[in-house]
Scaffold this motif. Structure first.
Motif, PDB file in Angstrom:
ATOM      1  N   ARG A 282     -15.316  21.406  -4.943  1.00 33.10           N
ATOM      2  CA  ARG A 282     -14.183  22.296  -5.203  1.00 33.10           C
ATOM      3  C   ARG A 282     -13.078  21.542  -5.940  1.00 33.10           C
ATOM      4  NH1 ARG A 282      -9.997  21.897  -1.381  1.00 33.10           N
ATOM      5  NH2 ARG A 282      -9.462  24.107  -1.567  1.00 33.10           N
ATOM      6  N   PRO A 283     -12.228  22.228  -6.710  1.00 30.86           N
ATOM      7  CA  PRO A 283     -11.155  21.570  -7.459  1.00 30.86           C
ATOM      8  C   PRO A 283     -10.170  20.856  -6.537  1.00 30.86           C
ATOM      9  CG  PRO A 283     -11.497  23.823  -8.230  1.00 30.86           C
ATOM     10  CD  PRO A 283     -12.286  23.678  -6.957  1.00 30.86           C
ATOM     11  N   PHE A 284      -9.579  19.779  -7.056  1.00 34.40           N
ATOM     12  CA  PHE A 284      -8.553  19.040  -6.309  1.00 34.40           C
ATOM     13  C   PHE A 284      -7.588  18.398  -7.290  1.00 34.40           C
ATOM     14  CE2 PHE A 284     -12.087  16.188  -7.124  1.00 34.40           C
ATOM     15  CZ  PHE A 284     -11.471  15.029  -7.598  1.00 34.40           C
ATOM     16  N   GLU A 285      -6.416  18.081  -6.798  1.00 34.87           N
ATOM     17  CA  GLU A 285      -5.437  17.352  -7.609  1.00 34.87           C
ATOM     18  C   GLU A 285      -5.669  15.856  -7.458  1.00 34.87           C
ATOM     19  OE1 GLU A 285      -1.483  18.482  -6.687  1.00 34.87           O
ATOM     20  OE2 GLU A 285      -1.778  20.614  -7.183  1.00 34.87           O
ATOM     21  N   TYR A 286      -5.267  15.115  -8.475  1.00 29.64           N
ATOM     22  CA  TYR A 286      -5.487  13.665  -8.495  1.00 29.64           C
ATOM     23  C   TYR A 286      -4.198  12.975  -8.902  1.00 29.64           C
ATOM     24  CZ  TYR A 286      -7.173   9.170 -10.325  1.00 29.64           C
ATOM     25  OH  TYR A 286      -7.361   7.828 -10.596  1.00 29.64           O
ATOM     26  N   VAL A 287      -3.770  11.992  -8.094  1.00 25.16           N
ATOM     27  CA  VAL A 287      -2.576  11.218  -8.428  1.00 25.16           C
ATOM     28  C   VAL A 287      -2.877   9.736  -8.238  1.00 25.16           C
ATOM     29  CG1 VAL A 287      -0.970  13.060  -7.822  1.00 25.16           C
ATOM     30  CG2 VAL A 287      -1.648  11.403  -6.089  1.00 25.16           C
ATOM     31  N   ARG A 288      -2.166   8.895  -8.980  1.00 26.49           N
ATOM     32  CA  ARG A 288      -2.364   7.453  -8.884  1.00 26.49           C
ATOM     33  C   ARG A 288      -0.997   6.779  -8.757  1.00 26.49           C
ATOM     34  NH1 ARG A 288      -5.888   4.584 -13.395  1.00 26.49           N
ATOM     35  NH2 ARG A 288      -7.624   5.075 -11.991  1.00 26.49           N
ATOM     36  N   PRO A 289      -0.509   6.570  -7.538  1.00 25.51           N
ATOM     37  CA  PRO A 289       0.805   5.942  -7.348  1.00 25.51           C
ATOM     38  C   PRO A 289       0.773   4.462  -7.689  1.00 25.51           C
ATOM     39  CG  PRO A 289      -0.268   6.281  -5.239  1.00 25.51           C
ATOM     40  CD  PRO A 289      -1.144   6.929  -6.261  1.00 25.51           C
ATOM     41  N   ALA A 290       1.956   3.922  -7.960  1.00 27.60           N
ATOM     42  CA  ALA A 290       2.067   2.516  -8.347  1.00 27.60           C
ATOM     43  C   ALA A 290       2.390   1.613  -7.164  1.00 27.60           C
ATOM     44  CB  ALA A 290       3.153   2.362  -9.418  1.00 27.60           C
ATOM     45  N   GLU A 291       2.878   2.185  -6.073  1.00 29.33           N
ATOM     46  CA  GLU A 291       3.303   1.400  -4.926  1.00 29.33           C
ATOM     47  C   GLU A 291       2.583   1.875  -3.661  1.00 29.33           C
ATOM     48  OE1 GLU A 291       5.230  -1.140  -5.197  1.00 29.33           O
ATOM     49  OE2 GLU A 291       5.891  -0.844  -7.285  1.00 29.33           O
ATOM     50  N   THR A 292       2.350   0.933  -2.754  1.00 32.54           N
ATOM     51  CA  THR A 292       1.682   1.260  -1.496  1.00 32.54           C
ATOM     52  C   THR A 292       2.484   2.287  -0.710  1.00 32.54           C
ATOM     53  OG1 THR A 292       0.712  -0.952  -1.397  1.00 32.54           O
ATOM     54  CG2 THR A 292       0.778   0.310   0.659  1.00 32.54           C
ATOM     55  N   GLU A 293       3.802   2.120  -0.681  1.00 29.69           N
ATOM     56  CA  GLU A 293       4.654   3.039   0.074  1.00 29.69           C
ATOM     57  C   GLU A 293       4.548   4.457  -0.476  1.00 29.69           C
ATOM     58  OE1 GLU A 293       5.534   0.140  -1.152  1.00 29.69           O
ATOM     59  OE2 GLU A 293       5.870  -1.052   0.674  1.00 29.69           O
TER      60      GLU A 293
ATOM     61  N   THR B 161     -17.563   5.374  -2.716  1.00 25.51           N
ATOM     62  CA  THR B 161     -19.028   5.396  -2.645  1.00 25.51           C
ATOM     63  C   THR B 161     -19.558   6.336  -1.564  1.00 25.51           C
ATOM     64  OG1 THR B 161     -18.966   3.417  -1.239  1.00 25.51           O
ATOM     65  CG2 THR B 161     -19.293   3.079  -3.595  1.00 25.51           C
ATOM     66  N   THR B 162     -18.771   6.613  -0.539  1.00 22.91           N
ATOM     67  CA  THR B 162     -19.152   7.604   0.460  1.00 22.91           C
ATOM     68  C   THR B 162     -18.365   8.897   0.272  1.00 22.91           C
ATOM     69  OG1 THR B 162     -19.772   5.963   2.115  1.00 22.91           O
ATOM     70  CG2 THR B 162     -19.195   8.136   2.929  1.00 22.91           C
ATOM     71  N   GLN B 163     -17.091   8.774   0.022  1.00 24.66           N
ATOM     72  CA  GLN B 163     -16.211   9.939  -0.012  1.00 24.66           C
ATOM     73  C   GLN B 163     -16.615  10.945  -1.082  1.00 24.66           C
ATOM     74  OE1 GLN B 163     -12.111   8.970  -0.697  1.00 24.66           O
ATOM     75  NE2 GLN B 163     -11.384  10.908   0.105  1.00 24.66           N
ATOM     76  N   LEU B 164     -16.920  10.469  -2.278  1.00 26.52           N
ATOM     77  CA  LEU B 164     -17.249  11.394  -3.355  1.00 26.52           C
ATOM     78  C   LEU B 164     -18.566  12.120  -3.088  1.00 26.52           C
ATOM     79  CD1 LEU B 164     -16.111   9.366  -6.494  1.00 26.52           C
ATOM     80  CD2 LEU B 164     -14.927  11.224  -5.325  1.00 26.52           C
ATOM     81  N   ASP B 165     -19.518  11.422  -2.469  1.00 25.89           N
ATOM     82  CA  ASP B 165     -20.767  12.089  -2.091  1.00 25.89           C
ATOM     83  C   ASP B 165     -20.497  13.226  -1.114  1.00 25.89           C
ATOM     84  OD1 ASP B 165     -22.356  10.530  -3.679  1.00 25.89           O
ATOM     85  OD2 ASP B 165     -22.949   9.149  -2.089  1.00 25.89           O
ATOM     86  N   LEU B 166     -19.637  12.966  -0.130  1.00 26.44           N
ATOM     87  CA  LEU B 166     -19.327  13.995   0.868  1.00 26.44           C
ATOM     88  C   LEU B 166     -18.558  15.155   0.252  1.00 26.44           C
ATOM     89  CD1 LEU B 166     -18.379  11.752   3.935  1.00 26.44           C
ATOM     90  CD2 LEU B 166     -20.499  13.023   3.562  1.00 26.44           C
ATOM     91  N   MET B 167     -17.752  14.865  -0.753  1.00 24.02           N
ATOM     92  CA  MET B 167     -17.051  15.944  -1.447  1.00 24.02           C
ATOM     93  C   MET B 167     -18.020  16.783  -2.270  1.00 24.02           C
ATOM     94  SD  MET B 167     -13.565  13.932  -2.609  1.00 24.02           S
ATOM     95  CE  MET B 167     -12.988  15.287  -3.637  1.00 24.02           C
ATOM     96  N   LYS B 168     -18.975  16.151  -2.914  1.00 22.25           N
ATOM     97  CA  LYS B 168     -19.981  16.894  -3.681  1.00 22.25           C
ATOM     98  C   LYS B 168     -20.816  17.787  -2.778  1.00 22.25           C
ATOM     99  CE  LYS B 168     -20.398  13.300  -7.229  1.00 22.25           C
ATOM    100  NZ  LYS B 168     -21.270  12.228  -7.784  1.00 22.25           N
ATOM    101  N   ASP B 169     -21.071  17.314  -1.568  1.00 25.86           N
ATOM    102  CA  ASP B 169     -21.877  18.091  -0.617  1.00 25.86           C
ATOM    103  C   ASP B 169     -21.067  19.172   0.096  1.00 25.86           C
ATOM    104  OD1 ASP B 169     -24.128  16.620  -1.199  1.00 25.86           O
ATOM    105  OD2 ASP B 169     -23.850  15.216   0.460  1.00 25.86           O
ATOM    106  N   GLY B 170     -19.742  19.166  -0.086  1.00 24.96           N
ATOM    107  CA  GLY B 170     -18.908  20.160   0.562  1.00 24.96           C
ATOM    108  C   GLY B 170     -18.538  19.834   1.985  1.00 24.96           C
ATOM    109  N   VAL B 171     -18.789  18.581   2.410  1.00 29.55           N
ATOM    110  CA  VAL B 171     -18.422  18.166   3.764  1.00 29.55           C
ATOM    111  C   VAL B 171     -16.926  17.868   3.835  1.00 29.55           C
ATOM    112  CG1 VAL B 171     -18.802  16.435   5.561  1.00 29.55           C
ATOM    113  CG2 VAL B 171     -20.721  17.271   4.200  1.00 29.55           C
ATOM    114  N   LEU B 172     -16.405  17.194   2.812  1.00 27.17           N
ATOM    115  CA  LEU B 172     -14.971  16.940   2.700  1.00 27.17           C
ATOM    116  C   LEU B 172     -14.416  17.777   1.555  1.00 27.17           C
ATOM    117  CD1 LEU B 172     -14.859  13.035   3.060  1.00 27.17           C
ATOM    118  CD2 LEU B 172     -14.589  14.761   4.853  1.00 27.17           C
ATOM    119  N   GLU B 173     -13.262  18.403   1.780  1.00 30.92           N
ATOM    120  CA  GLU B 173     -12.673  19.263   0.753  1.00 30.92           C
ATOM    121  C   GLU B 173     -11.161  19.049   0.676  1.00 30.92           C
ATOM    122  OE1 GLU B 173     -15.692  23.034   0.559  1.00 30.92           O
ATOM    123  OE2 GLU B 173     -14.026  23.163   1.989  1.00 30.92           O
ATOM    124  N   PRO B 174     -10.729  17.858   0.289  1.00 25.81           N
ATOM    125  CA  PRO B 174      -9.287  17.614   0.181  1.00 25.81           C
ATOM    126  C   PRO B 174      -8.675  18.405  -0.975  1.00 25.81           C
ATOM    127  CG  PRO B 174     -10.517  15.778  -0.742  1.00 25.81           C
ATOM    128  CD  PRO B 174     -11.531  16.682  -0.105  1.00 25.81           C
TER     129      PRO B 174
END
Length: 329
Positions: free
Chosen positions: A2-13, A32-45
């Motif tokens: 499913r679609p999701f937003e993507y951000v890349r922050p510069a600081e840990t905080e 390596t695990t998370q994207l597989d689970l998203m493709k399978d529909g187990v995780l949907e952030p």
């Protein structure tokens, strides 16, 4: 996926604040695990916060420990010369834990947080999974159980924690450094994971938005020998049926101190405290190793598909102890 937003922050905080603010936002590292689970529909952030460019990578040597940034890859840590010299069973677990391609992507922090390898958890068409949907049941208990746990299980979940490197890590009781919205904290790995009990969906002590920043690995005293043995269905890349990570501090034929972790058998990386107690002050002998192995598997709860694991795990531990003790004599 499913679609999701993507951000890349510069600081840990910034990364911590972004995930803390939204319960449907997750961190993204090696994936390596998370994207597989998203493709399978187990995780949907709804949103992924990419942390790969944060300053959380690198290896620093101290007098008594190796400090490893959470974004350090498995391959980078396995190549560290001090690890090869002083912590060989950690290096062995890293090299046996994944293919070369995956080791160059997977991070140390991500490896500790990898999700269960239960086929029912990873199949969203299976309704009964307390880890995915609390209160729905556990299909594995009445299904195919070969790759499931026998220690730390409950009537709610028998899913296995499959990390290889977590086995020697738990034997060493590494410290996990965590950054959250309320500041940093440190947790021993033996207290980091949570057995399923009645809440299988809660796998560790991290609060939402907290981020592993560093793993602190204690160095074994010079002269202490260690070994990691992994038993699996095939020699090529495969998860463990059983595994053991052992370090022995020997004084002649006497075991002064033993550190033992077990894999392939626990819902969490399993520290074999009872086996260590049996060996402390004992003579290095097959008889004592067998007694330690029996103590390590005491309380195992098996189902028809996992009954074989008790003897296999005991044999795995005995063989590992014999290897380490023989090398040190």
């Amino acid at each position: 996926m499913r679609p999701f937003e993507y951000v890349r922050p510069a600081e840990t905080e910034q990364a911590v604040a972004a995930v803390t603010a939204d319960p449907r936002t997750s961190f993204l590292a090696g994936g390596t695990t998370q994207l597989d689970l998203m493709k399978d529909g187990v995780l949907e952030p709804d949103q992924l916060v990419d942390i790969t460019r944060l300053p959380l990578k690198g290896i620093m040597h101290a007098d008594s420990a190796v400090h490893v940034g959470a974004l350090t890859t498995m391959e980078e840590l396995a190549a560290d010369p001090l690890l090869r010299e002083r912590l060989p069973f950690v290096r062995e677990a890293l090299l046996l834990g994944a293919s070369t391609q995956l080791r160059n992507m997977a991070t140390i922090g991500g490896n500790l947080l990898q999700r269960a390898r239960c086929r029912y958890f990873r199949d969203p068409t299976v309704a009964a999974c307390n880890k995915r949907s609390p209160g729905s049941g556990c299909a594995a208990i009445h299904g195919i159980q070969r790759m499931h746990a026998i220690l730390g299980t409950s009537d709610q979940c028998i899913a296995l924690h499959a990390s290889d490197v977590a086995v020697p890590f738990v034997a060493l009781n590494v410290t996990v450094h965590i950054q959250g919205a309320d500041g940093p904290r440190a947790v021993p790995l033996t207290q980091f994971y949570r057995e399923p009990g009645t809440t299988p969906h809660i796998e560790n002590v991290l609060n939402h938005g907290e981020l592993i920043t560093e793993v602190e690995i204690p160095l074994l005293p010079e002269g202490v020998r260690s070994h990691y043995l992994k038993v699996r269905d095939r020699v090529s890349y495969e998860f463990a049926l059983t595994s053991a990570g052992v370090a022995l501090h020997m004084d002649g034929d006497t075991i002064r101190e033993a550190r033992i972790g077990l894999g392939g058998v626990g819902t969490v990386p399993w520290r074999a405290w009872k086996a260590e107690d049996v060996l402390r002050g004992a003579t290095a002998s097959t008889e004592n190793f067998r007694a330690a192995a029996e103590a390590a598997l005491e309380g195992a709860r098996t189902l028809p598909g996992t009954a074989f694991k008790v003897e296999l795990a005991e044999r795995t531990l005995v063989r590992t102890l014999e290897t380490v003790a023989g090398a040190s004599s």
